[in-house]
Every structure is written in C-alpha cells, then in structure tokens.
Design an enzyme around this catalytic site. Structure first.
Site, short mmCIF file in Angstrom:
data_model
loop_
_atom_site.label_atom_id
_atom_site.label_comp_id
_atom_site.label_asym_id
_atom_site.label_seq_id
_atom_site.Cartn_x
_atom_site.Cartn_y
_atom_site.Cartn_z
CB ILE A 1 11.38 1.83 23.83
CG1 ILE A 1 11.68 2.13 22.35
CG2 ILE A 1 10.88 3.08 24.53
CD1 ILE A 1 10.49 2.58 21.54
CG ASP B 1 11.71 -9.09 27.25
OD1 ASP B 1 11.75 -7.87 27.00
OD2 ASP B 1 11.83 -9.98 26.38
CB ALA C 1 5.88 -7.08 25.90
CE1 TYR D 1 3.54 -1.80 16.63
CE2 TYR D 1 3.70 0.10 15.17
CZ TYR D 1 3.90 -0.48 16.40
OH TYR D 1 4.47 0.24 17.42
NE ARG E 1 8.89 0.03 5.88
CZ ARG E 1 9.55 0.39 6.99
NH1 ARG E 1 10.61 -0.28 7.38
NH2 ARG E 1 9.15 1.42 7.69
CG ASP F 1 6.97 3.01 5.08
OD1 ASP F 1 6.82 2.82 6.30
OD2 ASP F 1 8.01 2.72 4.45
N1 UDP Z 1 13.53 3.07 5.42
C1 UDP Z 1 14.27 2.97 4.27
N2 UDP Z 1 15.22 1.99 4.18
C2 UDP Z 1 15.47 1.10 5.19
C3 UDP Z 1 14.71 1.23 6.39
C4 UDP Z 1 13.74 2.23 6.47
O1 UDP Z 1 14.09 3.73 3.33
O2 UDP Z 1 16.33 0.23 5.04
C5 UDP Z 1 12.50 4.12 5.51
C6 UDP Z 1 11.09 3.60 5.81
O3 UDP Z 1 10.45 3.18 4.61
C7 UDP Z 1 10.44 4.82 6.45
C8 UDP Z 1 11.60 5.49 7.19
O4 UDP Z 1 12.81 4.97 6.60
O5 UDP Z 1 9.98 5.71 5.46
C9 UDP Z 1 11.62 5.17 8.66
O6 UDP Z 1 11.46 3.76 8.80
P1 UDP Z 1 11.64 2.99 10.15
O7 UDP Z 1 11.44 1.53 9.87
O8 UDP Z 1 12.91 3.40 10.81
O9 UDP Z 1 10.48 3.54 11.08
P2 UDP Z 1 8.88 3.59 10.89
O10 UDP Z 1 8.60 4.90 10.20
O11 UDP Z 1 8.46 2.40 10.11
O12 UDP Z 1 8.37 3.57 12.27
#
Ligand code: UDP
Length: 331
Positions: free
Chosen positions: A13, A32, A76, A143, A284, A287
C-alpha cells in the site's frame, strides 16, 4: 510543495500511495527496511532511505538528511492477523515501539501532520453492519490491538504536542496497478492466493472455514482497491495542512459492500477463466465473520468516494499485475 515521509513506502500500500502522491505533485521520502518491501516498487521520483524504525539512530539520520519533512504517512508495520496470533509480542511490542520511535524524532523535527494506516481488525464484534467509525473497539487480534495502541499514541501526541492526525481504518486492501502490485512472501491474502492458483503456482485454495454465520458460511469482507485507499490518504494529509480543518481522528475506508470468500473465488473464475479448485479447511484464528465498512464519514469529511466499486474490476486489476508479474518483483 510539502514533503511527505512514507514509512513502509516499498510495501504494497505504501508504494502505491507513494506513486499517487508523486502524481499529485507532492515530494516524497520513502523509509523502509526492505524486509518485506521491494526497492523496485518505489517510484523513481521518491527519495529512498533504507532504515529501520526499530533503530532510533536510523530515524535521526533520516530527519538529518530530510529536515523539511512536514507530514508522515505511517504504513511500516507487521500486518498479518494470523501471524499475530502466533507471535503476539512481535505485534503488540514492535509495532508500538516502532511508531513511538518515529514520533520521538518527528515531533521535535517539526512534523505536524500524520496519517496512520489502521485496520478493520479493530472491530471484532461489531454491533451494527455496516460498521460506523464510532463502533466500539474490540480488536480481533494482537495485530489489531497494536494499531489501536498507535491510535492512542497519536491521540496523546495531539493533546500534548498539537499533532494533527487521522487514522484510516481500512477493510480489505486489494487490487493493483499495472506496474506496482502485491508481492508478499509468504503470501497470506485471499485475492493474491486465488490468483496464484489461477497461475498454476498452487493446486488449490484452502477456504478457512465454511461454518460462519454468513449467507454461504464463508467470511464476508469489504474489498477496497489500494488506489482508492491511497487517494483517501492524500485527501486526509492535504486537509490536515490547514490547522482549522474540522476533521475526525479516524475514518473507515471500504466500499460499503461485503463479498464472501466464495464470491471472491467466483469473480476470479470469471476474470481468469481458471476453475480455481478449492478445499475447506479449519477456521483461521483471529478472523471475524463479517466486516463491512460505512465510509459515509470519509465521504463527507474527506470528499472521498471509491472509484473501484465492482469486485470484478478490482479482480481484473489484480489479475493484470499478477499474470504479468507471476514471480512478483523477481522477474
Ligand atoms: N482466506 C482463506 N484462504 C486463504 C487466505 C484467506 O479462506 O488462503 C480467508 C481469510 O480467512 C479471511 C478472508 O479470506 O476470511 C480474507 O483474508 P485476508 O488474509 O485476505 O484478509 P484479512 O481479512 O485477514 O485482512
């Protein structure tokens, strides 16, 4: 014309915002450490200083070389939700300390304008969708919490030193330009991973959970194009030039529309003409099920409206970069 410091300006970005700043007539210094960023991504008209926010001497040297920096866009940081659940202090400590190191030098150097790259991960349990900027904050991961720490740091620098700042909490940054694009290693974000499947670099996409309380069971996100994000930064930093501008301390940036993982995959199938095989994996950690922004306040106060409102248009821009740069910057 003002001189803007872009920390993390070799990253995804940051590098695109640098190019947009230069196109808008600003002078830019990119700082950077190149751990994740790419020197090739930095616009040739930007000054480049390699250094690390973890080392205050590097920051002092940067300001000695560029004493006329009058605004900062701070990109950063460590940015991965999943990794932050495994290594919380890398986020809670390092992201905070690095921002504090930056402010400790920037304030005495006369910087009065600051834009923070913040996140929708502040909203783990939103009460209302779309999410308004005043939604209560429950970070979804270390995060997100680390970005909230920095928002608080900025609040106190405003109170005590008169720093004018805006935190832009963006939802899912995505899309590319023809020459600058997303190249993370390892890649964890959905759209580039889907496109890696289309390029034959991965066999299939693992969908992280299909049992969320959403219409098709997969997580819903608000995908916002990185050029639109860059434009919001430019509008915000320009407005902050006038100390009398009435501006909030934080805004949400999104399209106001959510797409599920399955809808993202369908879009990629339409644009790439690849079947994109998938499998269902476990959720994950960190999320939230549903994140959709209300950008009304950004629209009103910053005069900002996203240009890329259509998922296929976003996907097309990402595909253009990925299929012309299948190895990212390692061509
Ligand atoms: N996601 C997924 N498989 C992957 C990568 C991401 O299912 O290999 C899902 C992730 O769990 C989330 C969505 O895609 O629900 C967006 O994830 P990303 O990491 O792109 O962005 P975030 O929402 O974490 O900022």
């Amino acid at each position: 014309m003002s001189k803007i410091l872009v920390t993390g300006g070799a990253g995804y970005i940051g590098s695109i915002t640098t190019a947009e700043l230069i196109a808008a007539g600003h002078r830019v210094v990119v700082f950077d450490n190149l751990y994740q960023g790419h020197r090739e991504a930095v616009h040739p008209d930007a000054a480049f200083v390699q250094g690390d926010l973890a080392r205050p001497d590097d920051i002092r040297a940067l300001f000695a070389q560029h004493p006329d920096i009058d605004g900062i866009m701070h990109f950063a940081s460590y940015t991965l939700v999943g990794e932050s659940m495994q290594q919380p202090l890398k986020y809670l400590r390092d992201n905070l300390v690095n921002a504090a190191n930056l402010l400790e030098v920037a304030i005495p150097a006369g910087v009065r304008r600051f834009i923070l790259s913040s996140t929708a991960n502040l909203f783990d349990k939103p009460e209302r969708i779309p999410i308004e900027p005043d939604e209560h904050i429950i970070p979804g991961s270390p995060y997100g919490e680390s970005k909230f720490f920095i928002e608080r740091l900025l609040h106190w620098h405003k109170e005590i030193y008169g720093l004018r700042y805006v935190c832009l909490r963006y939802f899912n940054a995505c899309g590319d330009t023809p020459t600058i694009g997303e190249d993370h290693s390892p890649e964890t974000h959905l759209i580039p991973i889907v496109l890696q499947v289309a390029l034959g670099q991965r066999e299939r996409l693992t969908i992280f959970g299909d049992d969320y309380p959403t219409p098709d069971g997969t997580c819903v996100r608000d995908y916002i194009h990185v050029v639109d994000i860059a434009q919001a930064h430019i509008r915000a930093i320009n407005l902050l030039a006038d100390p009398l501008t009435k501006i909030q301390s934080h805004y949400n940036l999104g399209n106001g529309r959510g797409f599920s993982i399955l809808e993202v995959i369908d879009s990629a199938r339409r644009i790439t003409h690849h079947p994109i095989p998938t499998e269902i994996g476990p959720r994950r950690a960190g999320d939230p099920a549903l994140l959709i922004a209300s950008s009304e306040a950004a629209n009103q106060d910053l005069g900002w409206t996203p240009h890329f409102t259509d998922l296929d248009a976003i996907m097309r821009s990402a595909w253009e970069w990925h299929h012309t740069h299948p190895k990212g910057y390692l061509q």
